[in-house]
Design a protein around this motif. Structure first.
Motif, PDB file in Angstrom:
ATOM      1  N   SER A  44      -2.138  11.602   0.679  1.00 16.72           N
ATOM      2  CA  SER A  44      -0.872  11.505   1.413  1.00 16.72           C
ATOM      3  C   SER A  44      -1.131  11.320   2.911  1.00 16.72           C
ATOM      4  N   LEU A  45      -2.303  11.769   3.389  1.00 15.16           N
ATOM      5  CA  LEU A  45      -2.637  11.499   4.795  1.00 15.16           C
ATOM      6  C   LEU A  45      -2.950  10.023   5.009  1.00 15.16           C
ATOM      7  N   VAL A  46      -3.649   9.430   4.050  1.00 17.24           N
ATOM      8  CA  VAL A  46      -3.903   7.993   4.143  1.00 17.24           C
ATOM      9  C   VAL A  46      -2.569   7.258   4.199  1.00 17.24           C
ATOM     10  N   GLU A  47      -1.653   7.709   3.341  1.00 15.84           N
ATOM     11  CA  GLU A  47      -0.303   7.131   3.331  1.00 15.84           C
ATOM     12  C   GLU A  47       0.334   7.251   4.719  1.00 15.84           C
ATOM     13  N   LEU A  48       0.143   8.423   5.333  1.00 16.52           N
ATOM     14  CA  LEU A  48       0.721   8.642   6.665  1.00 16.52           C
ATOM     15  C   LEU A  48       0.114   7.684   7.694  1.00 16.52           C
TER      16      LEU A  48
ATOM     17  N   ILE B  54      -0.376  17.939  -8.462  1.00 12.61           N
ATOM     18  CA  ILE B  54      -0.674  16.938  -7.438  1.00 12.61           C
ATOM     19  C   ILE B  54      -0.301  15.547  -7.940  1.00 12.61           C
ATOM     20  N   ALA B  55      -0.611  15.302  -9.221  1.00  6.93           N
ATOM     21  CA  ALA B  55      -0.288  13.976  -9.775  1.00  6.93           C
ATOM     22  C   ALA B  55       1.207  13.710  -9.681  1.00  6.93           C
ATOM     23  N   TRP B  56       2.019  14.688 -10.077  1.00  5.33           N
ATOM     24  CA  TRP B  56       3.471  14.481 -10.019  1.00  5.33           C
ATOM     25  C   TRP B  56       3.947  14.318  -8.583  1.00  5.33           C
ATOM     26  N   MET B  57       3.369  15.090  -7.677  1.00 11.71           N
ATOM     27  CA  MET B  57       3.783  14.963  -6.274  1.00 11.71           C
ATOM     28  C   MET B  57       3.504  13.548  -5.764  1.00 11.71           C
ATOM     29  N   LEU B  58       2.334  13.026  -6.102  1.00  5.38           N
ATOM     30  CA  LEU B  58       1.988  11.686  -5.605  1.00  5.38           C
ATOM     31  C   LEU B  58       2.884  10.621  -6.239  1.00  5.38           C
ATOM     32  N   ILE B  59       3.204  10.796  -7.520  1.00  4.51           N
ATOM     33  CA  ILE B  59       4.109   9.838  -8.162  1.00  4.51           C
ATOM     34  C   ILE B  59       5.487   9.917  -7.505  1.00  4.51           C
ATOM     35  N   LEU B  60       5.888  11.140  -7.175  1.00  6.01           N
ATOM     36  CA  LEU B  60       7.177  11.312  -6.499  1.00  6.01           C
ATOM     37  C   LEU B  60       7.177  10.600  -5.146  1.00  6.01           C
TER      38      LEU B  60
ATOM     39  N   PHE C  26      15.034 -12.363 -16.454  1.00  2.25           N
ATOM     40  CA  PHE C  26      16.185 -11.606 -15.973  1.00  2.25           C
ATOM     41  C   PHE C  26      16.461 -11.849 -14.486  1.00  2.25           C
ATOM     42  N   GLY C  27      15.692 -12.724 -13.863  1.00  3.93           N
ATOM     43  CA  GLY C  27      15.874 -12.940 -12.430  1.00  3.93           C
ATOM     44  C   GLY C  27      15.431 -11.773 -11.584  1.00  3.93           C
ATOM     45  N   ILE C  28      14.402 -11.066 -12.055  1.00  6.44           N
ATOM     46  CA  ILE C  28      13.950  -9.872 -11.341  1.00  6.44           C
ATOM     47  C   ILE C  28      12.638 -10.160 -10.624  1.00  6.44           C
ATOM     48  N   ALA C  29      12.562  -9.754  -9.372  1.00 12.52           N
ATOM     49  CA  ALA C  29      11.329  -9.948  -8.613  1.00 12.52           C
ATOM     50  C   ALA C  29      10.967  -8.634  -7.927  1.00 12.52           C
ATOM     51  N   TRP C  30       9.696  -8.516  -7.558  1.00 13.90           N
ATOM     52  CA  TRP C  30       9.297  -7.383  -6.729  1.00 13.90           C
ATOM     53  C   TRP C  30       9.430  -7.830  -5.292  1.00 13.90           C
ATOM     54  N   SER C  31      10.333  -7.236  -4.587  1.00 14.75           N
ATOM     55  CA  SER C  31      10.562  -7.674  -3.232  1.00 14.75           C
ATOM     56  C   SER C  31      10.546  -6.461  -2.314  1.00 14.75           C
ATOM     57  N   LEU C  32       9.699  -6.525  -1.305  1.00 15.54           N
ATOM     58  CA  LEU C  32       9.573  -5.407  -0.382  1.00 15.54           C
ATOM     59  C   LEU C  32       9.881  -5.869   1.033  1.00 15.54           C
TER      60      LEU C  32
ATOM     61  N   THR D 251       0.836  -1.200   0.000  1.00 14.91           N
ATOM     62  CA  THR D 251       0.000   0.000   0.000  1.00 14.91           C
ATOM     63  C   THR D 251       0.870   1.247   0.000  1.00 14.91           C
ATOM     64  N   LEU D 252       1.882   1.234   0.868  1.00 14.11           N
ATOM     65  CA  LEU D 252       2.735   2.412   0.965  1.00 14.11           C
ATOM     66  C   LEU D 252       3.399   2.726  -0.371  1.00 14.11           C
ATOM     67  N   VAL D 253       3.866   1.687  -1.047  1.00 16.84           N
ATOM     68  CA  VAL D 253       4.597   1.940  -2.286  1.00 16.84           C
ATOM     69  C   VAL D 253       3.658   2.353  -3.405  1.00 16.84           C
ATOM     70  N   PHE D 254       2.529   1.655  -3.546  1.00 18.81           N
ATOM     71  CA  PHE D 254       1.752   1.857  -4.757  1.00 18.81           C
ATOM     72  C   PHE D 254       0.611   2.855  -4.628  1.00 18.81           C
ATOM     73  N   LEU D 255       0.090   3.042  -3.438  1.00 19.43           N
ATOM     74  CA  LEU D 255      -1.107   3.886  -3.310  1.00 19.43           C
ATOM     75  C   LEU D 255      -0.951   5.273  -3.947  1.00 19.43           C
ATOM     76  N   PRO D 256       0.036   6.074  -3.518  1.00 22.40           N
ATOM     77  CA  PRO D 256       0.076   7.428  -4.077  1.00 22.40           C
ATOM     78  C   PRO D 256       0.344   7.444  -5.574  1.00 22.40           C
ATOM     79  N   GLY D 257       1.239   6.581  -6.024  1.00 28.26           N
ATOM     80  CA  GLY D 257       1.602   6.597  -7.437  1.00 28.26           C
ATOM     81  C   GLY D 257       0.432   6.231  -8.331  1.00 28.26           C
ATOM     82  N   VAL D 258      -0.299   5.186  -7.931  1.00 32.18           N
ATOM     83  CA  VAL D 258      -1.423   4.765  -8.753  1.00 32.18           C
ATOM     84  C   VAL D 258      -2.465   5.875  -8.810  1.00 32.18           C
ATOM     85  N   ILE D 259      -2.740   6.490  -7.660  1.00 33.37           N
ATOM     86  CA  ILE D 259      -3.716   7.577  -7.681  1.00 33.37           C
ATOM     87  C   ILE D 259      -3.173   8.756  -8.492  1.00 33.37           C
TER      88      ILE D 259
END
Lengths: 504, 529
Positions: A39-43, A112-118, A72-78, A7-15
């Motif tokens: 960003s408050l939800v993120e907080l 706002i969109a760029w800020m959230l992606i950032l 390529f041996g690439i995974a999403w790992s958090l 959630t932390l990683v994807f929420l703001p960017g997707v929105i």
């Protein structure tokens, strides 16, 4: 369990991406509210993660892995540990504040969109455990920053943005080569192509290869931090970007560099980090002194903060390469602290700029009598930045200097001068802007309730951490201990005698 | 020849190879539809509406693409083979390129429908020419014999000469067509000469037979063969614009109608690289030690010249021409490294490049028409204020350009990543650093274009004398008054162009998020040996 990290990683960017597709009929005044809300939800999620985080555990927690590009041996790992924990929290705190305090009126949708992606890029960089993903996220920070700087920045924002982008991109170029070299050396030894930092930490390689790859990684991180002499983009970038982006640049993105050093340099190249530590330490000390001296001569407030940041980031790097438990813990703590007071400083500068349309100290004067509340808050923030005991800046800086003194005495001795110099330039600037009598007696509105509300959380953190640093340190220490015990056998001696000082 | 005469005189039947129509169906469809279109034009007469013809062309491209995919699947299940007496190869490699060609063809036809016919006032011929040229491209991509390769090259080129000259009202278009024709003819001649020398040295034009001959025999003097190889490299290097055969590129890219520029930078380059890769990997495999140093020099020069010269250009299309040279250098790196995996990486790069480049030129056409600058060149300063007028167009171009620069979460990044990983895996560290430096330099050019789109319009207003006097009396020296203007223009974007750009964007981002299919697809596209 609730997928906190995902959630932390994807929420703001997707929105953020979704916002780009909003119809143009959507009323413009709601975008800022939407940005603050997301960003408050993120907080909130970050806070929940902080509560869930187990103290006393050094390794990664809440780890999750998904396949992505198996060829390529690439995974999403958090995963999160004591080192990334507070950097994520820092991002989650600063983004809502930055967006709430933003004064940009042009094209709020894209802003706002760029800020959230950032935000996604920053939080993602701290949480991914795969070198490929890290590189993606590390690079992704450039794109929103580039747009924010060039579209909403000051008159020279475009040029500063290109300079910033190309300079950082140059560092990334070396990083990418380093990553690939490491991965294929690991592949040559084990026959397994992987980008997972846990697996790559045990790569066998010659000391020359280790040193070269270490340098390739480090140059990217030193540029991003920035550390002397790779800082030349930063005064332009800090002074030309919109205040909202400057908060993120100085508060969060600078930490990507130092975070990279701990996470990747120390864990992947422990030998090289030790054998070349003197080099980076020297650069750090040079930066501490150079940044402080230059800041003293700087009349533009944003540039002053940029140079002071150079000096303070030098301290953090000093603490890292001291290779002591206390120094490293102090450095991790100081990353958080520096983010908080730098953000507060930039917010205050933004408020001054909104009133006077200039940040030149020679053109500002006598604000204290007109705006006592602003002057009060500015004083607290400034004192935190100088490192006054009782405020958050002191704890980190003290620990760093203590830790460095144990292993690298002379570097610490020269570094200390930065503390004194920071008092000089900060107080000079403060005197010019706030105390000097304004010959024209222009009016200056004090802070509004809204502006105070923006600043108060940061002031609370500045004072709170100054008094109760242990809340953070108890979570940081185990991970730092783990980093050190992986990379060395020597410094544990120091840790056992002095780690308790830090732990108290 | 003598043998042929002898068989005819003796009365014994000439043995024709068996023709596998199934394998050349994509080419047949394209040529057939091209002929049908010309017939229809003759029968129906010229109509104003061209979308019927475009629809026909797109359908043909779609069917040949789908059929190529089917062939691709059959190669996976039944293995690669050569058909028609060893003249053509049906392998993962050829079918990969045919699918890519169909894709590029669709984008080209859609963009042409949206814009080109309004300027050139004739449509159906263009559709027919493009289909023909694409069939030539497909022939090049599957050619297993140097002669067939040459025929494909000529079919591709001759149609292309006409396409470049298509907007006859523009002087630049005619000029660039002439340049391209002269130099292209020259390149074809070089290729043919190289072919002849190779034939002389090895006794065959069939790639497999050349390879067999070279592996079974050791030449005491291989000067003729090496000369032939270099000439073939020069002939094909011209088509894909490798340094030092790149001098035509900026002029022709700038002069040609933007639609055709997109086609040249996408489909034509893909075909050229397909031929280059196949010839060097199949026929000249054993001479690797001879061609690798040459390719090293060529690829390094191509990378650096492309990136450095792109940065100093003022015209958008010229800038992109140099950027395409830089991309060519990257693709060539995969050939230089010359491992089985590195070919897959080069193919991935080519796919990504073709999509991004076609998309970019589609957006440039769009901008030229929105801004009414089709008759003129489009300079960087003309792009100013674009983002406030057409935010979506500007964002699309920005994404495509950043993707070309190698921004994360685009296939542009994955492409650079995969080629670079091949380079590093082969321990060419310095080369990897050099390539990345060229990427950093090239990033400046993409950022410059993006930056000018997002900077406000500054209009230079003539200052009246009165004001001038005032200004002078005030001690000011500024004569030009700059002011920001915010113009909001509502211009409709034609549906075909929208679709074309959407396809490019969807692939650029979609296949990066779900990266495995394309990576896998490119890795499977192996050469028949």
């Amino acid at each position: 369990m609730f997928p906190y990290l995902e959630t932390l990683v994807f929420l703001p960017g997707v929105i953020g991406v979704v916002i780009f597709f909003f119809p143009s009929e959507f009323p413009k005044r709601y975008y800022k509210g939407l940005g603050v809300a997301v960003s408050l939800v993120e907080l909130v999620v970050a806070a929940a993660m902080l509560v869930q985080f187990k103290t006393g555990v050094g390794g990664y927690q809440m780890v999750s892995t998904y396949h992505w590009i198996p060829t390529f041996g690439i995974a999403w790992s958090l995963g999160v540990d004591g080192i990334s924990l507070f950097l994520v929290v820092l991002s989650a705190i600063l983004f809502p504040i930055a967006i709430f305090g933003s004064k940009e009126t042009k094209d709020p949708k894209s802003f706002i969109a760029w800020m959230l992606i950032l935000e996604t890029a920053c939080v993602g960089s701290f949480l991914v455990l795969d070198l490929f993903d890290f590189f993606l996220m590390f690079e992704l920070t450039l794109i929103p920053t580039y747009f924010l700087m060039s579209n909403w920045g000051f008159s020279l924002g475009g040029r500063a943005a290109v300079k910033f982008f190309v300079y950082t991109f140059l560092g990334s170029a070396f990083l990418l080569i380093g990553i690939l070299a490491l991965v294929f050396i690991h592949d040559g030894g084990t026959g397994q192509v992987t980008f997972s930092i846990v697996a790559l930490a045990h790569t066998q390689m010659s000391s020359t290869a280790g040193r070269l790859i270490f340098l390739a990684f480090s140059i990217a991180f030193l540029i991003k931090a920035p550390v002397f002499p790779f800082h030349t983009w930063s005064p332009d970038a800090y002074s030309q970007s919109p205040i909202t982006a400057a908060i993120v640049l100085g508060g969060v993105m600078a930490k990507l560099g130092t975070y990279g050093i701990i996470r990747f340099d120390f864990q992947l190249f422990p030998q090289a980090s030790r054998s070349l530590g003197w080099l980076i330490l020297t650069l750090a000390v040079a930066g501490i002194v150079y940044g402080a001296v230059t800041a003293a001569g700087e009349s533009h407030l944003s540039r002053l903060v940029a140079y002071s940041s150079l000096s303070h980031m030098g301290f953090i790097v000093l603490g890292l390469f001291a290779f002591t438990q206390i120094g490293l813990s102090g450095a991790v703590l100081q990353m958080f602290n520096h983010g908080i007071y730098t953000a507060a400083l930039f917010l205050l500068l933004g408020m001054i700029y909104a009133r006077r349309k200039t940040l030149d100290t020679s053109k500002l004067a006598g604000i204290q009598s007109k705006a006592p509340i602003m002057a009060g808050i500015f004083t607290v923030v400034m004192l935190a930045s100088i490192g006054l005991p009782g405020l958050n800046g002191f704890v980190g800086e003290f620990m760093i200097l203590l830790g460095t003194f144990i292993t690298h005495r002379w570097w610490a001795v020269i570094g200390v001068s930065g503390v004194i110099l920071s008092a000089v330039y900060m107080l000079w600037a403060y005197q010019k802007v706030f105390h000097r009598r304004d010959p024209e007696q222009r009016s200056f509105k004090d802070l509004s309730i809204r502006e105070i509300a923006t600043l108060v959380p940061l002031v609370i953190l500045i004072v709170g951490i100054g008094i109760f640093p242990n809340v953070l340190l108890s979570r940081i220490n185990p991970s730092v201990h783990k980093v050190l015990s992986n990379s060395t056998t020597q410094s544990i001696v120091y840790h056992s005698s002095l780690g308790k000082v830090a732990g108290r | 020849m003598m043998y042929l005469f002898a068989t005819v005189l003796n009365g014994s039947p000439i043995k024709f190879p068996q023709i596998s129509y199934v394998s050349i169906l994509p080419e047949i469809i394209l040529i057939g539809v091209a002929a049908t279109i010309m017939l229809l034009v003759a029968l129906i007469g010229r109509t104003r509406a061209t979308y019927g013809y475009t629809g026909l062309g797109v359908a043909a491209a779609l069917i040949s693409g789908v059929w190529s995919y089917h062939l691709n699947q059959s190669v996976t299940s039944h293995g690669a083979r050569s058909v028609i007496g060893g003249a053509l190869a049906v392998d993962g490699f050829s079918t990969f390129f045919m699918i890519l060609t169909s894709l590029g063809l669709i984008v080209t036809l859609l963009v042409a429908e949206a814009y080109l016919y309004k300027v050139a006032a004739r449509g159906p011929e263009f559709v027919a020419l493009t289909l023909l040229s694409a069939s030539g491209a497909m022939l090049m991509e599957s050619a297993y014999d140097l002669l067939v390769l040459f025929i494909g090259l000529e079919i591709l080129s001759i149609s292309l000469y006409v396409m470049v000259a298509f907007t006859t009202s523009r002087k630049l278009s005619k000029e660039s067509a002439f340049k391209y024709f002269i130099l292209g003819g020259f390149a074809s001649a070089l290729f043919l000469y190289g072919l002849a020398l190779t034939y002389g040295a090895t006794g065959s034009t069939n790639l497999a037979k050349i390879a067999l001959f070279l592996s079974n025999n050791t030449l005491t003097s291989n000067g003729v063969l090496l000369a032939g190889m270099v000439l073939i490299l020069a002939g094909l290097g011209f088509k894909v614009a490798l340094v030092p055969f790149q001098f035509w590129t900026p002029d022709v890219y700038q002069g040609a109608p933007t639609t055709v520029t997109g086609y040249m930078s996408g489909v034509v380059k893909a075909a050229g690289f397909a031929a280059l890769l196949r010839v060097f990997f199949v026929a000249f495999e054993t001479l690797r030690a001879d061609w690798q140093p040459v390719l090293l020099v060529v690829s390094v020069l191509t990378l650096l010249v492309g990136a450095v010269l792109a940065v100093v250009q003022k015209d958008v299309k010229r800038t992109l021409a140099y950027s395409s040279i830089n991309h060519a250098g990257f693709i060539l790196l995969g050939l230089y490294v010359a491992t089985a995996a590195s070919i897959g990486d080069s193919l991935y790069y080519l796919f990504a490049y073709t999509v991004m480049s076609s998309g970019t030129f589609a957006v440039i056409s769009m901008i030229a028409h929105l801004e009414d600058r089709t008759e003129m060149s489009l300079s960087l300063t003309d792009l100013k204020g674009l983002s406030s007028k057409y935010p979506k167009v500007a964002l699309s171009l920005a994404i495509l350009l950043l993707a070309q620069a190698g921004a994360p979460f685009t296939i542009g990044f994955l492409a650079k990543f995969s080629v670079l990983s091949a380079v590093i895996q082969a321990h060419h560290y310095a080369l990897g650093v050099l390539a990345m430096l060229s990427v950093v330099i090239a990033a400046v050019l993409y950022l410059r274009i993006t930056l000018s789109m997002y900077s406000p319009v500054v209009e230079k207003r003539d200052v009246s004398d009165e004001e001038l006097v005032q200004a002078v009396s005030l001690g000011a020296v500024a004569v030009e008054v700059e002011e920001e203007t915010q113009v909001k223009v509502k211009s409709k974007i034609p549906l075909p162009a929208g679709i074309a750009v959407f396809i490019a964007l969807a692939i650029t981002i979609g296949l990066a998020l779900d990266a495995n299919p394309l990576v896998h697809f490119a890795a499977q596209a192996t050469l028949l040996k």
